[in-house]
Design an enzyme around this catalytic site. Structure first.
Site, PDB file in Angstrom:
ATOM      1  N   LYS A 130       0.801  -1.230   0.000  1.00  7.90           N
ATOM      2  CA  LYS A 130       0.000   0.000   0.000  1.00  7.90           C
ATOM      3  C   LYS A 130       0.831   1.276   0.000  1.00  7.90           C
ATOM      4  CE  LYS A 130      -3.297  -1.044  -0.744  1.00  7.90           C
ATOM      5  NZ  LYS A 130      -3.537  -1.697  -2.077  1.00  7.90           N
TER       6      LYS A 130
ATOM      7  N   THR B  57       3.156   0.495  -4.831  1.00  6.66           N
ATOM      8  CA  THR B  57       3.747  -0.610  -5.601  1.00  6.66           C
ATOM      9  C   THR B  57       3.235  -0.631  -7.043  1.00  6.66           C
ATOM     10  OG1 THR B  57       3.439  -1.834  -3.535  1.00  6.66           O
ATOM     11  CG2 THR B  57       4.227  -3.084  -5.444  1.00  6.66           C
ATOM     12  N   THR B  58       1.910  -0.530  -7.189  1.00  5.87           N
ATOM     13  CA  THR B  58       1.268  -0.615  -8.506  1.00  5.87           C
ATOM     14  C   THR B  58       1.828   0.486  -9.420  1.00  5.87           C
ATOM     15  OG1 THR B  58      -0.703  -1.220  -7.257  1.00  5.87           O
ATOM     16  CG2 THR B  58      -1.021  -0.743  -9.597  1.00  5.87           C
ATOM     17  N   TRP B  59       1.995   1.657  -8.851  1.00  6.26           N
ATOM     18  CA  TRP B  59       2.497   2.824  -9.584  1.00  6.26           C
ATOM     19  C   TRP B  59       3.967   2.631  -9.966  1.00  6.26           C
ATOM     20  CZ3 TRP B  59       3.361   8.163  -6.809  1.00  6.26           C
ATOM     21  CH2 TRP B  59       3.562   9.159  -7.768  1.00  6.26           C
TER      22      TRP B  59
ATOM     23  N   HIS C 215       7.453  -7.809  -1.545  1.00  3.92           N
ATOM     24  CA  HIS C 215       7.243  -7.057  -0.299  1.00  3.92           C
ATOM     25  C   HIS C 215       8.161  -7.587   0.803  1.00  3.92           C
ATOM     26  CE1 HIS C 215       3.775  -5.064  -1.899  1.00  3.92           C
ATOM     27  NE2 HIS C 215       2.970  -6.094  -1.863  1.00  3.92           N
TER      28      HIS C 215
ATOM     29  N   SER D 299      -4.677   3.280   3.875  1.00  3.53           N
ATOM     30  CA  SER D 299      -4.818   2.574   2.607  1.00  3.53           C
ATOM     31  C   SER D 299      -4.904   1.053   2.847  1.00  3.53           C
ATOM     32  CB  SER D 299      -3.610   2.913   1.717  1.00  3.53           C
ATOM     33  OG  SER D 299      -3.757   2.359   0.445  1.00  3.53           O
TER      34      SER D 299
ATOM     35  N   TYR E  84       6.771   7.726  -1.666  1.00  2.00           N
ATOM     36  CA  TYR E  84       5.567   7.990  -2.468  1.00  2.00           C
ATOM     37  C   TYR E  84       5.351   9.499  -2.609  1.00  2.00           C
ATOM     38  CZ  TYR E  84       0.524   7.764  -3.636  1.00  2.00           C
ATOM     39  OH  TYR E  84      -0.710   7.901  -4.220  1.00  2.00           O
TER      40      TYR E  84
ATOM     41  N   ARG F 174      -7.550   3.838  -5.249  1.00  2.00           N
ATOM     42  CA  ARG F 174      -8.562   4.427  -4.368  1.00  2.00           C
ATOM     43  C   ARG F 174      -8.553   5.945  -4.558  1.00  2.00           C
ATOM     44  NH1 ARG F 174      -9.205   6.243   1.049  1.00  2.00           N
ATOM     45  NH2 ARG F 174      -6.941   6.411   1.147  1.00  2.00           N
TER      46      ARG F 174
ATOM     47  N   GLY G 249      -5.265   7.896  -4.149  1.00  4.82           N
ATOM     48  CA  GLY G 249      -3.942   8.285  -4.637  1.00  4.82           C
ATOM     49  C   GLY G 249      -3.522   9.670  -4.175  1.00  4.82           C
TER      50      GLY G 249
HETATM   51  P1  A3P Z   1      -4.752   5.110  -1.470  1.00  4.14           P
HETATM   52  O1  A3P Z   1      -5.443   3.928  -0.846  1.00  4.14           O
HETATM   53  O2  A3P Z   1      -4.262   6.072  -0.437  1.00  4.14           O
HETATM   54  O3  A3P Z   1      -5.558   5.764  -2.514  1.00  4.14           O
HETATM   55  P2  A3P Z   1      -0.054  -0.351  -3.629  1.00  4.14           P
HETATM   56  O4  A3P Z   1       0.017  -0.207  -5.100  1.00  4.14           O
HETATM   57  O5  A3P Z   1       1.290  -0.522  -2.976  1.00  4.14           O
HETATM   58  O6  A3P Z   1      -1.054  -1.366  -3.221  1.00  4.14           O
HETATM   59  O7  A3P Z   1      -0.542   1.074  -3.066  1.00  4.14           O
HETATM   60  C1  A3P Z   1      -1.881   1.469  -3.248  1.00  4.14           C
HETATM   61  C2  A3P Z   1      -1.963   2.954  -3.068  1.00  4.14           C
HETATM   62  O8  A3P Z   1      -1.375   3.604  -4.209  1.00  4.14           O
HETATM   63  C3  A3P Z   1      -3.421   3.417  -3.034  1.00  4.14           C
HETATM   64  O9  A3P Z   1      -3.438   4.557  -2.190  1.00  4.14           O
HETATM   65  C4  A3P Z   1      -3.677   3.735  -4.491  1.00  4.14           C
HETATM   66  O10 A3P Z   1      -4.785   4.575  -4.706  1.00  4.14           O
HETATM   67  C5  A3P Z   1      -2.365   4.414  -4.875  1.00  4.14           C
HETATM   68  N1  A3P Z   1      -2.087   4.358  -6.313  1.00  4.14           N
HETATM   69  C6  A3P Z   1      -2.368   3.380  -7.198  1.00  4.14           C
HETATM   70  N2  A3P Z   1      -1.968   3.711  -8.420  1.00  4.14           N
HETATM   71  C7  A3P Z   1      -1.402   4.935  -8.333  1.00  4.14           C
HETATM   72  C8  A3P Z   1      -0.818   5.826  -9.292  1.00  4.14           C
HETATM   73  N3  A3P Z   1      -0.733   5.491 -10.572  1.00  4.14           N
HETATM   74  N4  A3P Z   1      -0.343   7.006  -8.848  1.00  4.14           N
HETATM   75  C9  A3P Z   1      -0.416   7.345  -7.527  1.00  4.14           C
HETATM   76  N5  A3P Z   1      -0.988   6.565  -6.585  1.00  4.14           N
HETATM   77  C10 A3P Z   1      -1.468   5.357  -6.975  1.00  4.14           C
END
Ligand code: A3P
Length: 325
Positions: free
Chosen positions: A66, A69-71, A133, A163, A221, A287, A289
């Site tokens: 959270k 990672t996805t980003w 992780h 998150s 982040y 969610r 971001g």
């Molecule tokens: P929030 O829940 O605060 O919105 P992970 O990818 O490690 O699971 O982290 C998820 C968090 O990164 C979430 O935060 C999500 O909304 C946010 N997130 C996902 N894609 C993103 C992006 N492209 N840019 C910035 N934040 C992003």
């Protein structure tokens, strides 16, 4: 330690010897190799540690869950493959989630057919990019000893907590094992959260990034969000593929930032439906971001509790987060 190939879950007998606590949307978390882990993940982690062979050209995107990672997976994939997929119309990130393009090593080795998985991995186009992780000390030797590079991302623990808690409740809405926010914070402060304690996870990579700056790049982040262009170039330099002046003037960096932006990724069809990893809905990866959403959830007492523990755990390390002050 059990290591039989194909074993679905960590053997009951071995589990009994591990400290256990109530989990987040899972019944229990177990303290395994100094981090907290659901029983269903442990065997996959052991298999990863035992079987994975890093190549020198590999790139590992490491993170606390959270934390973005996805980003970071999307950005790293886009940086490394910018010559292969130069047109933004046919980019794989438009039709695949970044977790599908950058597989998580913690989960790949779960279940049967380890040899098929290994042979698939060894045939992947290089440079291969993977996620994990796991805390730094638990990474397989071949990752630590090869010349592969690690890009780590973390996030202020307040937003990470919010998150995490919301995600855990969404992915498993009918779980009997959900925690209230207060219970979850109590556990988070004790370090009891998947792949936690969060401070150990962050500090492990923080120290490595100082000791071996060519091996580990440490990102936050918040900084990535506020200065995306600067950090995108920093990551590319670290991965030995810096952007040329021509690329910059042709808008390559801006295009990558836009392609991987929260708004674009969240609204892609591929990310609005379907599941990734262990049947988790992809849409829950996106969610808000935002930086600082925690203020909408924390009472003054909760803020004080987490602030104190962060101060204590990070003190003297040189690592700090602005939002925690
Ligand atoms: P929030 O829940 O605060 O919105 P992970 O990818 O490690 O699971 O982290 C998820 C968090 O990164 C979430 O935060 C999500 O909304 C946010 N997130 C996902 N894609 C993103 C992006 N492209 N840019 C910035 N934040 C992003």
């Amino acid at each position: 330690m059990a290591s039989t190939e194909g074993m679905q879950a960590y053997e009951e007998d071995n589990l009994l010897s591990l400290p256990k606590q109530k989990g987040w949307a899972v019944q229990h978390l177990y303290l395994f190799q100094h981090f907290w882990c659901p029983s269903t993940h442990i065997q996959g982690v052991i298999n990863f540690q035992k079987h994975f062979q890093a190549k020198d050209s590999d790139v590992i995107v490491a993170s606390f869950p959270k934390s973005g990672t996805t980003w970071l997976k999307a950005l790293t994939f886009a940086i490394l493959n910018r010559q292969r997929f130069s047109s933004s119309h046919n980019h794989p990130l438009l039709t695949s989630n970044s977790h599908e393009l950058v597989p998580s090593l913690d989960f790949i080795f779960h279940g049967d057919n380890i040899h098929d998985k290994l042979s698939h991995l060894s045939n992947m186009t290089e440079p291969r990019v993977f996620g994990t992780h796991l805390p730094f000390p638990s990474l397989p030797k071949s990752i630590k000893e090869s010349s592969c590079k690690i890009v780590y991302i973390c996030r202020n623990p307040f937003d990470t907590f919010v998150s995490f808690w919301i995600f855990a409740n969404k992915i498993n809405p009918h779980s009997l094992h959900q925690l209230t926010m207060e219970e979850a914070l109590e556990n988070f402060c004790k370090g009891i959260v998947g792949f936690g304690p969060i401070w150990d996870n962050m500090l492990g990579y923080w120290k490595e990034s100082i000791a071996t700056p060519n091996k580990v790049l440490f990102l936050k982040y918040e900084e990535l969000k506020e200065e995306a262009n600067f950090y995108l170039k920093r990551v590319a330099e670290f991965l030995d593929c810096p952007f040329t002046e021509e690329e910059e003037s042709n808008g390559v960096t801006e295009n990558i930032i836009k392609l991987c932006s929260f708004e674009i990724m969240k609204n892609l069809e591929v990310n609005k439906s379907g599941t990734f990893s262990r049947n988790m809905e992809k849409k829950y990866l996106f969610r808000k971001g935002e930086i600082g959403d925690w203020v909408n959830y924390f009472s003054p007492a909760m803020k004080e509790k987490l602030s104190k523990i962060i101060e204590e755990k990070l003190s003297g390390s040189g690592l700090s987060f602005e939002t925690c002050l």
